[in-house]
Enzyme design. Structure first.
Site, PDB file in Angstrom:
ATOM      1  N   SER A  20      -3.232  -5.248   1.379  1.00 61.66           N
ATOM      2  CA  SER A  20      -2.387  -6.357   1.793  1.00 61.66           C
ATOM      3  C   SER A  20      -3.112  -7.253   2.998  1.00 61.66           C
ATOM      4  O   SER A  20      -3.675  -6.546   3.797  1.00 61.66           O
ATOM      5  CB  SER A  20      -1.239  -5.684   2.580  1.00 61.66           C
ATOM      6  OG  SER A  20      -0.481  -6.456   3.414  1.00 61.66           O
ATOM      7  N   HIS A  45      -2.596  -8.097  -2.055  1.00 63.11           N
ATOM      8  CA  HIS A  45      -1.069  -8.266  -1.717  1.00 63.11           C
ATOM      9  C   HIS A  45      -0.749  -9.334  -0.728  1.00 63.11           C
ATOM     10  O   HIS A  45      -1.319  -9.148   0.381  1.00 63.11           O
ATOM     11  CB  HIS A  45      -0.575  -6.950  -1.357  1.00 63.11           C
ATOM     12  CG  HIS A  45       0.972  -6.792  -1.203  1.00 63.11           C
ATOM     13  ND1 HIS A  45       1.997  -6.453  -2.181  1.00 63.11           N
ATOM     14  CD2 HIS A  45       1.597  -6.869  -0.119  1.00 63.11           C
ATOM     15  CE1 HIS A  45       2.965  -6.328  -1.628  1.00 63.11           C
ATOM     16  NE2 HIS A  45       3.101  -6.396  -0.483  1.00 63.11           N
ATOM     17  N   ASP A  47       1.927 -10.946   1.861  1.00 61.44           N
ATOM     18  CA  ASP A  47       2.974 -10.766   2.463  1.00 61.44           C
ATOM     19  C   ASP A  47       3.663 -11.949   3.101  1.00 61.44           C
ATOM     20  O   ASP A  47       2.927 -12.414   4.160  1.00 61.44           O
ATOM     21  CB  ASP A  47       2.923  -9.467   3.637  1.00 61.44           C
ATOM     22  CG  ASP A  47       2.901  -8.294   2.911  1.00 61.44           C
ATOM     23  OD1 ASP A  47       3.987  -7.768   2.093  1.00 61.44           O
ATOM     24  OD2 ASP A  47       2.056  -7.438   3.475  1.00 61.44           O
ATOM     25  N   MET A  49       6.867 -13.940   5.067  1.00 64.63           N
ATOM     26  CA  MET A  49       7.828 -13.545   5.870  1.00 64.63           C
ATOM     27  C   MET A  49       8.367 -15.023   6.603  1.00 64.63           C
ATOM     28  O   MET A  49       7.619 -15.698   6.750  1.00 64.63           O
ATOM     29  CB  MET A  49       7.419 -12.775   7.169  1.00 64.63           C
ATOM     30  CG  MET A  49       6.862 -11.303   6.735  1.00 64.63           C
ATOM     31  SD  MET A  49       6.221 -10.359   8.118  1.00 64.63           S
ATOM     32  CE  MET A  49       5.384  -9.026   7.100  1.00 64.63           C
ATOM     33  N   HIS A  79       4.594 -11.054  -2.030  1.00 67.32           N
ATOM     34  CA  HIS A  79       5.843 -10.008  -1.635  1.00 67.32           C
ATOM     35  C   HIS A  79       6.724 -11.063  -0.587  1.00 67.32           C
ATOM     36  O   HIS A  79       6.071 -11.310   0.329  1.00 67.32           O
ATOM     37  CB  HIS A  79       5.351  -9.055  -0.961  1.00 67.32           C
ATOM     38  CG  HIS A  79       6.462  -8.207  -0.678  1.00 67.32           C
ATOM     39  ND1 HIS A  79       6.325  -6.961   0.517  1.00 67.32           N
ATOM     40  CD2 HIS A  79       7.796  -8.133  -0.723  1.00 67.32           C
ATOM     41  CE1 HIS A  79       7.364  -6.540   0.741  1.00 67.32           C
ATOM     42  NE2 HIS A  79       8.427  -7.158   0.044  1.00 67.32           N
ATOM     43  N   MET A  81       9.246 -11.755   1.643  1.00 68.92           N
ATOM     44  CA  MET A  81      10.352 -11.116   2.435  1.00 68.92           C
ATOM     45  C   MET A  81      11.045 -12.342   3.042  1.00 68.92           C
ATOM     46  O   MET A  81      10.880 -12.604   4.030  1.00 68.92           O
ATOM     47  CB  MET A  81       9.690 -10.139   3.545  1.00 68.92           C
ATOM     48  CG  MET A  81       9.097  -8.571   2.750  1.00 68.92           C
ATOM     49  SD  MET A  81       8.009  -8.126   3.834  1.00 68.92           S
ATOM     50  CE  MET A  81       6.440  -8.972   3.597  1.00 68.92           C
ATOM     51  N   MET A 150      10.142  -0.148  -0.537  1.00 65.80           N
ATOM     52  CA  MET A 150       9.565  -0.591   0.870  1.00 65.80           C
ATOM     53  C   MET A 150       9.608   0.877   1.647  1.00 65.80           C
ATOM     54  O   MET A 150      10.711   1.737   1.649  1.00 65.80           O
ATOM     55  CB  MET A 150      10.175  -1.125   1.644  1.00 65.80           C
ATOM     56  CG  MET A 150      10.315  -2.740   1.336  1.00 65.80           C
ATOM     57  SD  MET A 150       8.588  -3.484   1.745  1.00 65.80           S
ATOM     58  CE  MET A 150       7.899  -2.711   3.132  1.00 65.80           C
ATOM     59  N   ASP A 185       5.131   0.302  -0.549  1.00 64.82           N
ATOM     60  CA  ASP A 185       4.815  -0.678   0.514  1.00 64.82           C
ATOM     61  C   ASP A 185       5.029  -0.265   1.933  1.00 64.82           C
ATOM     62  O   ASP A 185       6.129  -0.151   2.316  1.00 64.82           O
ATOM     63  CB  ASP A 185       5.011  -1.846  -0.092  1.00 64.82           C
ATOM     64  CG  ASP A 185       4.425  -3.174   0.739  1.00 64.82           C
ATOM     65  OD1 ASP A 185       3.581  -2.758   1.493  1.00 64.82           O
ATOM     66  OD2 ASP A 185       5.072  -4.444   0.490  1.00 64.82           O
TER      67      ASP A 185
HETATM   68  C1  DX5 Z   1       5.562  -4.973   5.429  1.00 61.12           C
HETATM   69  C2  DX5 Z   1       4.473  -5.643   4.335  1.00 61.12           C
HETATM   70  C3  DX5 Z   1       3.784  -4.708   3.824  1.00 61.12           C
HETATM   71  C4  DX5 Z   1       2.634  -4.206   5.115  1.00 61.12           C
HETATM   72  C5  DX5 Z   1       2.021  -3.018   5.044  1.00 61.12           C
HETATM   73  O1  DX5 Z   1       6.401  -5.796   5.848  1.00 61.12           O
HETATM   74  O2  DX5 Z   1       5.519  -5.662   3.324  1.00 61.12           O
HETATM   75  O3  DX5 Z   1       2.844  -4.930   2.866  1.00 61.12           O
HETATM   76  O4  DX5 Z   1       1.585  -5.353   5.112  1.00 61.12           O
HETATM   77  O5  DX5 Z   1       1.180  -2.812   6.130  1.00 61.12           O
HETATM   78  P1  DX5 Z   1       0.428  -1.025   6.423  1.00 61.12           P
HETATM   79  O6  DX5 Z   1       0.044  -0.671   5.136  1.00 61.12           O
HETATM   80  O7  DX5 Z   1      -0.283  -1.377   7.724  1.00 61.12           O
HETATM   81  O8  DX5 Z   1       1.881  -0.403   6.499  1.00 61.12           O
HETATM   82 ZN    ZN Z   2       4.427  -6.336   1.320  1.00 59.81          ZN
END
Ligand code: DX5
Ligand code: ZN
Length: 230
Positions: A20, A45, A47, A49, A79, A81, A150, A185
């Site tokens: 990620s 990956h 992320d 947001m 991903h 979010m 999650m 994740d």
């Molecule tokens: C959290 C993300 C994850 C995050 C994981 O909201 O969806 O993908 O990057 O981070 P670690 O591996 O540090 O928990």
């Molecule tokens: Zn993620």
């Protein structure tokens, strides 16, 4: 060489490690992402947001496109979010995403969104937050290449793994057989990867345990070894 867009559709040989980039050094994102792949990560990956579905902002299609330019052969697992994933399917397809995962908690028909993502040439995943009952996935089991569980409250990397979600993972794997991927994740590192694979996960997402480690290669090796023990 083109990116391996079918990665999630093939039967798992061993658990895949998804780096990620949320914990990568954004000032040298392309190089850091490449470094993770050379160190042993199987895919990246991304992320996304929106400051609404989760209390943070991260990156959008322009960053995804930049990662695609830097890593032309990488599988990009986006991903979302975000509250309104439908708005972002086309921009991420154009930005080079191979697969897009959105949340079951958001508004909109998951089947319609999945069909649109496929029309745009992407694979598709369905995610749920830790407190969301796993039964919310049930009507959609076969419609997705991947189900994402999650294991932290989404929004930030570096949080502690929530072991209660392992039951969700088991439930999904029992019903899916080898038909789809199950991705964990949040808080996944060498200490938790084995429990994840033991519960049926075959894609492990890791941000801080990889990019925060002093030696990326050793960290990736430790993750693969722990995953194989699960
Ligand atoms: C959290 C993300 C994850 C995050 C994981 O909201 O969806 O993908 O990057 O981070 P670690 O591996 O540090 O928990
Ligand atoms: Zn993620």
């Amino acid at each position: 060489m083109a990116a391996d867009r079918g990665l999630f559709r093939r039967a798992p040989v061993r658990p895949l490690l998804a780096a990620s980039i949320l914990s990568a050094d954004f000032a040298r994102l392309g190089d850091h992402a490449l470094q993770a792949l050379h160190a042993g990560a199987d895919l990246l990956h991304v992320d996304v947001m929106d400051g609404h579905f989760v209390p943070n902002l991260s990156m959008g299609p322009a960053v995804c496109a930049a990662v695609r330019r830097a890593c032309p052969d990488a599988f990009l697992d986006v991903h979302l979010m975000v509250t309104d994933p439908g708005r972002f399917l086309e921009p991420f397809a154009k930005a080079g995403a191979d697969s897009v995962t959105f949340h079951v908690e958001v508004e909109g028909d998951p089947l319609r969104l999945a069909a649109r993502a496929r029309e745009l040439g992407m694979g598709v995943g369905l995610a749920s937050n830790p407190e969301t009952p796993v039964h919310r996935h049930e009507p959609f089991l076969r419609a997705f290449d991947l189900h994402l569980v999650m294991s932290v409250h989404p929004g930030f990397s570096g949080q502690a793994f929530l072991p209660a979600v392992l039951a969700k993972t088991r439930w999904l794997r029992e019903r899916l057989g080898t038909e789809a991927r199950v991705e964990m994740d949040g808080g996944v590192g060498p200490d938790t990867a084995g429990a994840c694979t033991e519960a049926g996960c075959d894609v492990l997402v890791s941000a801080s345990a990889l990019f925060g480690a002093p030696d990326l290669r050793k960290a990736a090796q430790a993750m693969h070894a722990a995953a194989a023990r699960g």
